[in-house]
Motif scaffolding. Sequence first.
Motif, PDB file in Angstrom:
ATOM      1  N   GLY A 258       0.831  -1.189   0.000  1.00  0.00           N
ATOM      2  CA  GLY A 258       0.000   0.000   0.000  1.00  0.00           C
ATOM      3  C   GLY A 258       0.869   1.244   0.000  1.00  0.00           C
ATOM      4  N   ASN A 259       0.265   2.384   0.306  1.00  0.00           N
ATOM      5  CA  ASN A 259       0.996   3.650   0.282  1.00  0.00           C
ATOM      6  C   ASN A 259       0.308   4.621   1.230  1.00  0.00           C
ATOM      7  OD1 ASN A 259       2.750   5.692  -0.400  1.00  0.00           O
ATOM      8  ND2 ASN A 259       1.703   6.216  -2.310  1.00  0.00           N
TER       9      ASN A 259
ATOM     10  N   ARG B 112      -1.416   0.264   8.671  1.00  0.00           N
ATOM     11  CA  ARG B 112      -0.531   1.249   8.052  1.00  0.00           C
ATOM     12  C   ARG B 112      -0.523   1.162   6.528  1.00  0.00           C
ATOM     13  NH1 ARG B 112       5.199  -0.879  10.378  1.00  0.00           N
ATOM     14  NH2 ARG B 112       3.989  -0.514  12.269  1.00  0.00           N
ATOM     15  N   GLN B 113      -1.209   0.195   5.958  1.00  0.00           N
ATOM     16  CA  GLN B 113      -1.271   0.058   4.501  1.00  0.00           C
ATOM     17  C   GLN B 113      -2.159   1.120   3.856  1.00  0.00           C
ATOM     18  OE1 GLN B 113      -2.150  -2.480   6.658  1.00  0.00           O
ATOM     19  NE2 GLN B 113      -0.109  -3.412   6.667  1.00  0.00           N
ATOM     20  N   VAL B 114      -3.046   1.730   4.641  1.00  0.00           N
ATOM     21  CA  VAL B 114      -3.957   2.755   4.126  1.00  0.00           C
ATOM     22  C   VAL B 114      -3.831   4.005   4.988  1.00  0.00           C
ATOM     23  CG1 VAL B 114      -5.559   1.013   3.234  1.00  0.00           C
ATOM     24  CG2 VAL B 114      -5.911   1.957   5.525  1.00  0.00           C
TER      25      VAL B 114
ATOM     26  N   LEU C 239     -10.774  -7.135  -1.917  1.00  0.00           N
ATOM     27  CA  LEU C 239     -10.844  -6.554  -0.578  1.00  0.00           C
ATOM     28  C   LEU C 239      -9.495  -6.618   0.135  1.00  0.00           C
ATOM     29  CD1 LEU C 239     -14.260  -8.149   0.423  1.00  0.00           C
ATOM     30  CD2 LEU C 239     -13.854  -5.769  -0.223  1.00  0.00           C
ATOM     31  N   HIS C 240      -8.644  -7.498  -0.338  1.00  0.00           N
ATOM     32  CA  HIS C 240      -7.273  -7.614   0.163  1.00  0.00           C
ATOM     33  C   HIS C 240      -6.311  -7.233  -0.961  1.00  0.00           C
ATOM     34  CE1 HIS C 240      -7.937 -10.070   3.931  1.00  0.00           C
ATOM     35  NE2 HIS C 240      -9.083 -10.292   3.315  1.00  0.00           N
ATOM     36  N   GLY C 241      -5.162  -6.678  -0.580  1.00  0.00           N
ATOM     37  CA  GLY C 241      -4.095  -6.487  -1.545  1.00  0.00           C
ATOM     38  C   GLY C 241      -4.045  -5.108  -2.170  1.00  0.00           C
ATOM     39  N   PHE C 242      -2.882  -4.822  -2.785  1.00  0.00           N
ATOM     40  CA  PHE C 242      -2.609  -3.500  -3.333  1.00  0.00           C
ATOM     41  C   PHE C 242      -1.882  -3.630  -4.666  1.00  0.00           C
ATOM     42  CE2 PHE C 242      -2.982  -3.296   1.198  1.00  0.00           C
ATOM     43  CZ  PHE C 242      -3.708  -2.141   1.439  1.00  0.00           C
ATOM     44  N   SER C 243      -1.896  -2.551  -5.417  1.00  0.00           N
ATOM     45  CA  SER C 243      -1.280  -2.571  -6.742  1.00  0.00           C
ATOM     46  C   SER C 243       0.230  -2.749  -6.677  1.00  0.00           C
ATOM     47  CB  SER C 243      -1.614  -1.270  -7.490  1.00  0.00           C
ATOM     48  OG  SER C 243      -1.149  -0.140  -6.764  1.00  0.00           O
ATOM     49  N   ASN C 244       0.856  -2.352  -5.561  1.00  0.00           N
ATOM     50  CA  ASN C 244       2.309  -2.498  -5.458  1.00  0.00           C
ATOM     51  C   ASN C 244       2.722  -3.813  -4.796  1.00  0.00           C
ATOM     52  OD1 ASN C 244       1.445  -1.841  -2.885  1.00  0.00           O
ATOM     53  ND2 ASN C 244       3.094  -0.375  -2.482  1.00  0.00           N
TER      54      ASN C 244
ATOM     55  N   GLY D 211     -11.706  -3.053   1.629  1.00  0.00           N
ATOM     56  CA  GLY D 211     -11.842  -3.993   2.736  1.00  0.00           C
ATOM     57  C   GLY D 211     -12.150  -3.286   4.040  1.00  0.00           C
ATOM     58  N   HIS D 212     -11.460  -2.171   4.295  1.00  0.00           N
ATOM     59  CA  HIS D 212     -11.718  -1.405   5.516  1.00  0.00           C
ATOM     60  C   HIS D 212     -13.122  -0.803   5.503  1.00  0.00           C
ATOM     61  CE1 HIS D 212      -7.951  -1.340   7.854  1.00  0.00           C
ATOM     62  NE2 HIS D 212      -7.368  -1.567   6.692  1.00  0.00           N
ATOM     63  N   GLU D 213     -13.560  -0.346   4.349  1.00  0.00           N
ATOM     64  CA  GLU D 213     -14.897   0.245   4.254  1.00  0.00           C
ATOM     65  C   GLU D 213     -15.969  -0.794   4.560  1.00  0.00           C
ATOM     66  OE1 GLU D 213     -18.064   2.637   3.881  1.00  0.00           O
ATOM     67  OE2 GLU D 213     -15.982   3.343   3.823  1.00  0.00           O
ATOM     68  N   LEU D 214     -15.838  -1.984   3.978  1.00  0.00           N
ATOM     69  CA  LEU D 214     -16.827  -3.034   4.222  1.00  0.00           C
ATOM     70  C   LEU D 214     -16.796  -3.468   5.683  1.00  0.00           C
ATOM     71  CD1 LEU D 214     -18.974  -4.966   3.207  1.00  0.00           C
ATOM     72  CD2 LEU D 214     -17.150  -6.535   2.479  1.00  0.00           C
TER      73      LEU D 214
END
Length: 392
Positions: free
Chosen positions: A64-65, A102-104, A356-361, A373-376
């Motif tokens: 994440g970033n 810390r990923q978001v 819902l899991h994971g990131f582009s990087n 995922g956090h929103e849901l």
Amino acid sequence: MRQEKLKYLAKLALLVLMGIFGSFLISEAGLRLMNISYPVFHGFDPVRGRILEPGMEGWFRYEGNAYVKINSAGFRDVEHPLQKPKGTYRILLLGDSYTEARQVSLENTFGRKVEQQLQSCERLLPHLVEVINFGVPGYGNAEELITLRSRGWAYDPDLVLTMFFSGNDLIDNFPRAELREPAYIPRPYFHLDQGELKLAYNFQEWSPPILKYRLLLWGVHNFRTLELLNQANRVLAARHIGDSQENLSSRAGLADFVYAPPQTPIHREAWDITEGILKLMHQEVLKHGANFFLVTATSPDQIDQEERILLKERLATKKLDYPEQRLRALGEIEGFPVLNLLYDFQQYAEQHPAHLHGFSNTKLGAGHWNEQGHELAAQLISKRICQDPSIL
């Protein structure tokens, strides 16, 4: 002749040291001028072992970033006064990296979103809702209980919400720490002694391994060059993480096996310890006049359809919800509410193309919750808190 040789060697050693020191200074200055940093957010505490270092801040781009800032109390959150403001309903979050998140960005964590969404809950009006995030990466339920005892009660929470992650909480609660992680990672744990939970530590505050650990932390907290070297070591270690995790898991007899009924004495012991800690946490919460709420997070292997098929075949099981079912039964016996996010997450993943899991990087469908995922999770948690009379 020998004396001249010693003088020569001494001069040579001095030149080498000066060269190393000069290179270090140039590297340090360059990294700071270019604002290159790989912050290490962990610190050390003699009671809880690993903590988040108060005041540390910087970008986290490993997964994440997001810009991460640790408050003066040592948690990834805004500042909160110890004394609860009048007319405030205070929720304290306990958990590991899923909770710290810390990923978001902080605004996109489920904790902050729950705080926002509950402001409109009629059953909580006219109270203002305040959510305090006590999540620390790497924590098991033992550290969470100790954190509640040593830091949490000072904030006088009305509700203690514990986020349980079956992907590693069961292993983190297991007392034989040497089977699953290096000895230099300080960790308190509980073990069973004639059926009773006993607190112990895998470290001594002033032992040589801990002094070395604290010295390394001091170095990476103060020098960008050491941050960079630590990051390089982390990247190299990541290349072998698959084999390492497999070895550790097989030695401990846990890991993926948590998703099926226990088959070994070690597995059964880990569950007994875990349930014992959660029972103790619930009892202490009630003694302090608060309510206890257990939420089970999702593992990417339980959500991603391809991974689910492979894991079911590997475990020779039709379902991957043994932890959810067992913890729900525990809640019914002990009298505390349990929210299993798994089923709603699976349904959402089947009906929507988004992950819902994971990131582009990193890899979509793997790792921690992303923003969706956090929103849901926040929507499901807020709805349950607002509607369940056993929580409010």
